[in-house]
Design an enzyme around this catalytic site. Structure first.
Site, PDB file in Angstrom:
ATOM      1  CB  CYS A 116      -4.635 -76.249  17.076  1.00  0.00           C
ATOM      2  SG  CYS A 116      -3.925 -78.267  17.635  1.00  0.00           S
ATOM      3  CG  HIS A 261      -5.965 -77.725  13.393  1.00  0.00           C
ATOM      4  ND1 HIS A 261      -4.939 -78.177  13.475  1.00  0.00           N
ATOM      5  CD2 HIS A 261      -6.034 -78.542  14.723  1.00  0.00           C
ATOM      6  CE1 HIS A 261      -4.376 -78.284  14.326  1.00  0.00           C
ATOM      7  NE2 HIS A 261      -5.511 -78.544  15.471  1.00  0.00           N
ATOM      8  CG  ASN A 291      -3.714 -82.214  15.954  1.00  0.00           C
ATOM      9  OD1 ASN A 291      -2.889 -80.879  15.736  1.00  0.00           O
ATOM     10  ND2 ASN A 291      -4.410 -81.411  17.471  1.00  0.00           N
TER      11      ASN A 291
HETATM   12  N1  ACO Z   1      -7.877 -96.500  21.455  1.00  0.00           N
HETATM   13  C1  ACO Z   1      -9.094 -97.513  21.784  1.00  0.00           C
HETATM   14  N2  ACO Z   1      -9.473 -96.897  22.054  1.00  0.00           N
HETATM   15  C2  ACO Z   1      -9.431 -95.340  23.149  1.00  0.00           C
HETATM   16  C3  ACO Z   1      -8.858 -94.926  22.962  1.00  0.00           C
HETATM   17  C4  ACO Z   1      -7.824 -95.604  21.706  1.00  0.00           C
HETATM   18  N3  ACO Z   1      -7.046 -94.479  21.105  1.00  0.00           N
HETATM   19  N4  ACO Z   1      -8.993 -93.707  23.054  1.00  0.00           N
HETATM   20  C5  ACO Z   1      -9.776 -93.807  24.091  1.00  0.00           C
HETATM   21  N5  ACO Z   1     -10.453 -94.987  23.878  1.00  0.00           N
HETATM   22  C6  ACO Z   1     -11.807 -95.522  24.647  1.00  0.00           C
HETATM   23  C7  ACO Z   1     -12.062 -94.821  26.030  1.00  0.00           C
HETATM   24  O1  ACO Z   1     -11.036 -95.394  26.826  1.00  0.00           O
HETATM   25  C8  ACO Z   1     -13.175 -94.932  25.986  1.00  0.00           C
HETATM   26  O2  ACO Z   1     -14.167 -95.933  26.874  1.00  0.00           O
HETATM   27  P1  ACO Z   1     -14.762 -96.972  27.400  1.00  0.00           P
HETATM   28  O3  ACO Z   1     -16.177 -95.856  26.672  1.00  0.00           O
HETATM   29  O4  ACO Z   1     -14.917 -98.083  28.104  1.00  0.00           O
HETATM   30  O5  ACO Z   1     -14.673 -94.974  28.525  1.00  0.00           O
HETATM   31  C9  ACO Z   1     -13.767 -94.894  24.807  1.00  0.00           C
HETATM   32  O6  ACO Z   1     -12.529 -95.033  23.874  1.00  0.00           O
HETATM   33  C10 ACO Z   1     -14.616 -94.382  23.408  1.00  0.00           C
HETATM   34  O7  ACO Z   1     -13.414 -92.510  24.408  1.00  0.00           O
HETATM   35  P2  ACO Z   1     -14.092 -91.032  24.102  1.00  0.00           P
HETATM   36  O8  ACO Z   1     -13.184 -90.032  24.926  1.00  0.00           O
HETATM   37  O9  ACO Z   1     -15.680 -90.667  24.646  1.00  0.00           O
HETATM   38  O10 ACO Z   1     -13.908 -91.551  22.277  1.00  0.00           O
HETATM   39  P3  ACO Z   1     -14.709 -90.132  21.123  1.00  0.00           P
HETATM   40  O11 ACO Z   1     -15.255 -90.488  20.511  1.00  0.00           O
HETATM   41  O12 ACO Z   1     -14.729 -88.653  22.155  1.00  0.00           O
HETATM   42  O13 ACO Z   1     -13.174 -89.548  20.797  1.00  0.00           O
HETATM   43  C11 ACO Z   1     -11.614 -88.277  20.491  1.00  0.00           C
HETATM   44  C12 ACO Z   1     -12.047 -89.404  21.273  1.00  0.00           C
HETATM   45  C13 ACO Z   1     -10.420 -88.827  19.190  1.00  0.00           C
HETATM   46  C14 ACO Z   1      -9.855 -87.840  21.359  1.00  0.00           C
HETATM   47  C15 ACO Z   1     -12.123 -86.791  20.195  1.00  0.00           C
HETATM   48  O14 ACO Z   1     -12.582 -86.923  21.198  1.00  0.00           O
HETATM   49  C16 ACO Z   1     -11.231 -85.546  19.669  1.00  0.00           C
HETATM   50  O15 ACO Z   1     -11.422 -85.544  18.528  1.00  0.00           O
HETATM   51  N6  ACO Z   1     -11.854 -84.660  20.013  1.00  0.00           N
HETATM   52  C17 ACO Z   1     -10.753 -83.560  19.712  1.00  0.00           C
HETATM   53  C18 ACO Z   1      -9.701 -83.711  19.586  1.00  0.00           C
HETATM   54  C19 ACO Z   1      -9.207 -82.302  19.691  1.00  0.00           C
HETATM   55  O16 ACO Z   1      -9.775 -81.097  18.581  1.00  0.00           O
HETATM   56  N7  ACO Z   1      -8.425 -81.069  19.871  1.00  0.00           N
HETATM   57  C20 ACO Z   1      -7.510 -80.258  19.586  1.00  0.00           C
HETATM   58  C21 ACO Z   1      -7.073 -79.613  18.687  1.00  0.00           C
HETATM   59  S1  ACO Z   1      -5.318 -79.967  19.780  1.00  0.00           S
HETATM   60  C22 ACO Z   1      -4.321 -79.361  20.312  1.00  0.00           C
HETATM   61  O17 ACO Z   1      -4.808 -77.686  20.317  1.00  0.00           O
HETATM   62  C23 ACO Z   1      -3.200 -78.876  21.326  1.00  0.00           C
END
Ligand code: ACO
Length: 334
Positions: A116, A261, A291
């Protein structure tokens, strides 16, 4: 840069494949919902390719638009840099396929693999190639086809809902004014976190590089420790912004437009709040594209240029964070 030529962005272009995939479409394939995706990430829809279209095809379309915007033809380009994490094939790099489409036989063509932050790494390289005087016009493209590497079952929902396909391109050339152009690019990496956000296989460390067992285990799909990545992103991006501002002896309030980004709207809102950046100076398009990794910043830049959000003399700041981990920033005087 002492003794080096100033380097400007002469034209921008972007392209996304026509097929729109909404959150509701994904909710038919996996256990997720429009509400969850929008609330956690700000994404409403993204574009996905159909079979036969790879990152080189998207890059070709974005490049044509950037060339047109710069008033140039493909033959004016003397160096191609393609930033991407999506292989067209295992080898050679995407830049070879793009070079062929542009009919630029003999022109150097190089791939940058910095996920990214790839566009910022490419900008750093391209700027130096032009600044040194060795090359006059560099085509820099960020391009991604994520959709063919995603797990559309509930197992992959945490990552799959976030990513889209797209491409953004810029042309770098000597600036007509020493005060204009790319003022700075700073990049960083921390490889100890390489496995926090990665696709493990195919991998040259395995023989064969991928097996039926690995496919059953889903090792060919992206793995991400979402919260861990989130925490690092909201720390590293402000650091990179401060580094750019200090280097250029400038202030947050001097920046007319912020291009972060597009990984997650919540990350960008948190970064902007930490730095005290007014919301109306931040551009976002993650709601429509998701993304697009290395393509995100140049796609956003192109949309802003075409919408008239960037005027000559404006200061434009860019910052990104991604797998590797990698992160960085750039300041451009338009
Ligand atoms: N739909 C519904 N529920 C979901 C989904 C989905 N798509 N995905 C995960 N959940 C559930 C999980 O299983 C979890 O359930 P549980 O509580 O029963 O265990 C719950 O939702 C919460 O999951 P978390 O992973 O804790 O959710 P969080 O609030 O952290 O959000 C997210 C997840 C959006 C992925 C966030 O952590 C994020 O944006 N992280 C950074 C992403 C990023 O910046 N990537 C870098 C760039 S990409 C690159 O370089 C290639």
């Amino acid at each position: 840069m002492n003794g080096l030529r100033p380097v400007a962005i002469a034209g921008t272009g972007m392209y996304v494949p026509p097929r729109v995939v909404t959150n509701h479409d994904l909710a038919k394939l996996m256990d997720t919902s429009d509400e969850w995706i929008q609330q956690r990430s700000g994404i409403v829809e993204r574009h996905h390719v159909d079979p036969g279209t790879g990152p080189a095809e998207l890059a070709f379309e974005a490049s044509k638009r950037a060339l047109e915007a710069a008033g140039l033809e493909a033959g004016d380009i003397d160096y191609i840099i393609v930033s991407s994490l999506s292989p067209q094939h295992d080898f050679p790099g995407i830049s070879a396929f793009l070079q062929d489409k542009l009919e630029l036989a003999g022109c150097p063509a190089m791939d940058v693999r910095c996920q990214c932050t790839g566009f910022l790494y490419g900008l750093q390289m391209g700027r130096l190639l032009v600044a040194s005087g060795q090359y006059d016009r560099v085509l820099l493209v960020g391009t991604e086809v994520h959709s063919t590497a995603l797990d559309f079952s509930t197992r992959g929902r945490d990552v799959t809902v976030l990513f889209g396909d797209g491409s953004g391109a810029v042309i770098l050339e000597p600036a007509d004014d020493a005060e204009r152009g790319v003022l700075s690019v700073h990049t960083h990496a921390e490889g100890k976190y390489a496995r926090k956000l990665w696709i493990e296989a195919p991998g040259s460390v395995y023989g064969p590089r991928i097996s039926a067992e690995m496919i059953d285990e889903g090792k060919h799909y992206p793995y991400m420790e979402g919260r861990f990545v989130f925490k690092h992103a909201v720390t590293r991006m402000p650091e990179a912004v401060r580094e750019a501002l200090e280097h250029n002896k400038t202030e947050i309030t001097d920046v007319n437009l912020w291009l972060f980004h597009q990984a997650n709207l919540r990350i960008n809102e948190m970064v902007a709040a930490q730095l005290g950046i007014p919301a109306d100076r931040c551009a976002n398009n993650i709601d429509r594209y998701g993304n697009c990794s290395a393509a995100s910043i140049p796609m956003l830049l192109d949309e802003c240029v075409r919408a008239g959000r960037v005027a000559r003399g404006d200061l434009v700041a860019m910052a990104g964070f991604g797998s590797g981990f990698t992160w960085g920033s750039a300041l451009v005087r338009w």
